[in-house]
Design a protein around this motif. Sequence first.
Motif, PDB file in Angstrom:
ATOM      1  N   LEU A 131       0.763  -1.226  -0.052  1.00  0.00           N
ATOM      2  CA  LEU A 131      -0.097   0.062   0.001  1.00  0.00           C
ATOM      3  C   LEU A 131       0.996   1.129   0.069  1.00  0.00           C
ATOM      4  O   LEU A 131       1.830   1.303   0.656  1.00  0.00           O
ATOM      5  CB  LEU A 131      -0.956  -0.006   1.246  1.00  0.00           C
ATOM      6  CG  LEU A 131      -1.999  -1.132   1.175  1.00  0.00           C
ATOM      7  CD1 LEU A 131      -2.628  -1.016   2.815  1.00  0.00           C
ATOM      8  CD2 LEU A 131      -3.031  -0.990   0.054  1.00  0.00           C
ATOM      9  N   THR A 132       0.622   2.295  -0.936  1.00  0.00           N
ATOM     10  CA  THR A 132       1.191   3.639  -0.677  1.00  0.00           C
ATOM     11  C   THR A 132      -0.108   4.621  -0.662  1.00  0.00           C
ATOM     12  O   THR A 132      -1.249   4.462  -1.106  1.00  0.00           O
ATOM     13  CB  THR A 132       1.954   3.636  -2.125  1.00  0.00           C
ATOM     14  OG1 THR A 132       1.297   3.350  -3.306  1.00  0.00           O
ATOM     15  CG2 THR A 132       3.345   2.877  -1.821  1.00  0.00           C
ATOM     16  N   TYR A 133       0.233   5.657  -0.532  1.00  0.00           N
ATOM     17  CA  TYR A 133      -0.531   6.763   0.161  1.00  0.00           C
ATOM     18  C   TYR A 133      -0.171   7.982  -0.902  1.00  0.00           C
ATOM     19  O   TYR A 133       0.909   8.511  -1.077  1.00  0.00           O
ATOM     20  CB  TYR A 133      -0.568   6.982   1.627  1.00  0.00           C
ATOM     21  CG  TYR A 133      -0.932   6.038   2.148  1.00  0.00           C
ATOM     22  CD1 TYR A 133      -2.090   5.491   2.597  1.00  0.00           C
ATOM     23  CD2 TYR A 133       0.084   4.997   2.630  1.00  0.00           C
ATOM     24  CE1 TYR A 133      -2.303   4.199   3.195  1.00  0.00           C
ATOM     25  CE2 TYR A 133      -0.114   3.865   3.092  1.00  0.00           C
ATOM     26  CZ  TYR A 133      -1.709   3.527   3.292  1.00  0.00           C
ATOM     27  OH  TYR A 133      -1.661   2.164   4.284  1.00  0.00           O
ATOM     28  N   ALA A 139      -1.418   9.184  -8.646  1.00  0.00           N
ATOM     29  CA  ALA A 139      -0.191   8.778  -7.903  1.00  0.00           C
ATOM     30  C   ALA A 139       0.998   9.490  -8.161  1.00  0.00           C
ATOM     31  O   ALA A 139       2.023   8.779  -8.600  1.00  0.00           O
ATOM     32  CB  ALA A 139      -0.234   7.280  -8.021  1.00  0.00           C
ATOM     33  N   THR A 140       0.983  10.633  -8.383  1.00  0.00           N
ATOM     34  CA  THR A 140       2.335  11.588  -8.761  1.00  0.00           C
ATOM     35  C   THR A 140       2.781  12.372  -7.430  1.00  0.00           C
ATOM     36  O   THR A 140       4.028  12.572  -7.436  1.00  0.00           O
ATOM     37  CB  THR A 140       2.129  12.449  -9.921  1.00  0.00           C
ATOM     38  OG1 THR A 140       0.777  13.245  -9.601  1.00  0.00           O
ATOM     39  CG2 THR A 140       1.552  11.567 -11.151  1.00  0.00           C
ATOM     40  N   THR A 141       1.969  12.397  -6.669  1.00  0.00           N
ATOM     41  CA  THR A 141       2.316  13.573  -5.533  1.00  0.00           C
ATOM     42  C   THR A 141       1.928  12.590  -4.166  1.00  0.00           C
ATOM     43  O   THR A 141       0.893  12.483  -3.755  1.00  0.00           O
ATOM     44  CB  THR A 141       1.613  14.784  -5.211  1.00  0.00           C
ATOM     45  OG1 THR A 141       1.622  15.500  -6.355  1.00  0.00           O
ATOM     46  CG2 THR A 141       2.059  15.547  -4.249  1.00  0.00           C
ATOM     47  N   PRO A 142       3.091  12.122  -3.589  1.00  0.00           N
ATOM     48  CA  PRO A 142       2.707  11.253  -2.406  1.00  0.00           C
ATOM     49  C   PRO A 142       2.484  11.866  -1.086  1.00  0.00           C
ATOM     50  O   PRO A 142       2.752  13.212  -0.989  1.00  0.00           O
ATOM     51  CB  PRO A 142       4.187  10.677  -2.076  1.00  0.00           C
ATOM     52  CG  PRO A 142       5.291  11.528  -2.932  1.00  0.00           C
ATOM     53  CD  PRO A 142       4.570  12.207  -3.820  1.00  0.00           C
ATOM     54  N   LEU A 143       1.713  11.343  -0.327  1.00  0.00           N
ATOM     55  CA  LEU A 143       1.205  11.888   0.857  1.00  0.00           C
ATOM     56  C   LEU A 143       2.351  11.658   1.664  1.00  0.00           C
ATOM     57  O   LEU A 143       2.271  10.645   2.231  1.00  0.00           O
ATOM     58  CB  LEU A 143      -0.134  11.137   1.302  1.00  0.00           C
ATOM     59  CG  LEU A 143      -0.829  11.812   2.670  1.00  0.00           C
ATOM     60  CD1 LEU A 143      -1.207  13.033   2.511  1.00  0.00           C
ATOM     61  CD2 LEU A 143      -2.083  10.937   2.918  1.00  0.00           C
ATOM     62  N   THR A 144       2.748  12.889   2.389  1.00  0.00           N
ATOM     63  CA  THR A 144       4.049  12.691   3.310  1.00  0.00           C
ATOM     64  C   THR A 144       4.031  11.802   4.511  1.00  0.00           C
ATOM     65  O   THR A 144       4.849  11.020   4.728  1.00  0.00           O
ATOM     66  CB  THR A 144       4.662  14.094   3.695  1.00  0.00           C
ATOM     67  OG1 THR A 144       4.574  14.985   2.446  1.00  0.00           O
ATOM     68  CG2 THR A 144       5.640  14.108   4.215  1.00  0.00           C
ATOM     69  N   TYR A 155      -8.002  11.887  -0.337  1.00  0.00           N
ATOM     70  CA  TYR A 155      -6.422  11.277  -0.639  1.00  0.00           C
ATOM     71  C   TYR A 155      -6.543  10.100  -1.380  1.00  0.00           C
ATOM     72  O   TYR A 155      -7.990   9.499  -1.554  1.00  0.00           O
ATOM     73  CB  TYR A 155      -5.968  11.225   0.616  1.00  0.00           C
ATOM     74  CG  TYR A 155      -5.873  12.302   1.535  1.00  0.00           C
ATOM     75  CD1 TYR A 155      -4.630  13.298   1.229  1.00  0.00           C
ATOM     76  CD2 TYR A 155      -6.804  12.740   2.387  1.00  0.00           C
ATOM     77  CE1 TYR A 155      -4.621  14.453   1.745  1.00  0.00           C
ATOM     78  CE2 TYR A 155      -6.617  13.929   3.058  1.00  0.00           C
ATOM     79  CZ  TYR A 155      -5.657  14.783   2.725  1.00  0.00           C
ATOM     80  OH  TYR A 155      -5.414  16.144   3.574  1.00  0.00           O
ATOM     81  N   TYR A 156      -5.712   9.150  -1.785  1.00  0.00           N
ATOM     82  CA  TYR A 156      -5.661   8.246  -2.251  1.00  0.00           C
ATOM     83  C   TYR A 156      -4.797   7.124  -2.177  1.00  0.00           C
ATOM     84  O   TYR A 156      -3.430   7.393  -1.443  1.00  0.00           O
ATOM     85  CB  TYR A 156      -5.423   8.638  -3.942  1.00  0.00           C
ATOM     86  CG  TYR A 156      -6.452   9.562  -4.597  1.00  0.00           C
ATOM     87  CD1 TYR A 156      -7.649   8.807  -5.319  1.00  0.00           C
ATOM     88  CD2 TYR A 156      -6.496  10.813  -4.493  1.00  0.00           C
ATOM     89  CE1 TYR A 156      -8.650   9.603  -5.594  1.00  0.00           C
ATOM     90  CE2 TYR A 156      -7.124  11.620  -4.913  1.00  0.00           C
ATOM     91  CZ  TYR A 156      -8.496  11.173  -5.433  1.00  0.00           C
ATOM     92  OH  TYR A 156      -9.253  11.949  -5.990  1.00  0.00           O
TER      93      TYR A 156
END
Length: 194
Positions: A131-133, A139-144, A155-156
């Motif tokens: 899983l990534t956030y 899915a180009t800008t990650p949730l820090t 969010y995604y």
Amino acid sequence: LVANGCSVILPVVVTINALPNLVVTDPSGVCTPGTVDITALAVTVGSDPGALTYWTNTIATIPLGSPGAVGATGIYYIQLDDGSCISIQPVNVAINALPILTITDPTAACPSGSADLTQVLVTAGSDPGTLTYWMDAGATTPLTNPTVVTIAGTYYIQLVDANGCSVIQPVNVSITGPSIVSVTSTDPTCSNTN
């Protein structure tokens, strides 16, 4: 042998041609709705020269309609004809299904609190994988910091399975406002009294 008892022996040359060498390397699997090109050079690299044809059965009687865009998992067959002999070999095609990602929005947080998108309950019922956030659906800008989300919004979460197939789904974070308490006095009071 002729009628008068005389005979003649002549040589006969017999040639047995070797079958052409057909080397088949199964192509990498793709994710739905992708297709696989079994006509790609990498699939038959190392084979002898000749004409290649593509089939759905082992005896090469049912042609494969679109060998450049196979869209179903299965075993297909490649035939190599070098002009004198033919060889046929199977090729395995894998079209992998997308993983299932089930999202349950986290409980609304208080204004000074935060939401943790990595909680098991948020993705309970999903397939195994990584899983990534993300901040965006592409899915180009990650949730820090997905464990401490303090701003309400969408969010995604992306799930990538063992086959490399991925799916992304939105998750909504709510931040509730402060509770408003209204107090009214019905009777006036004097100082130094409750």
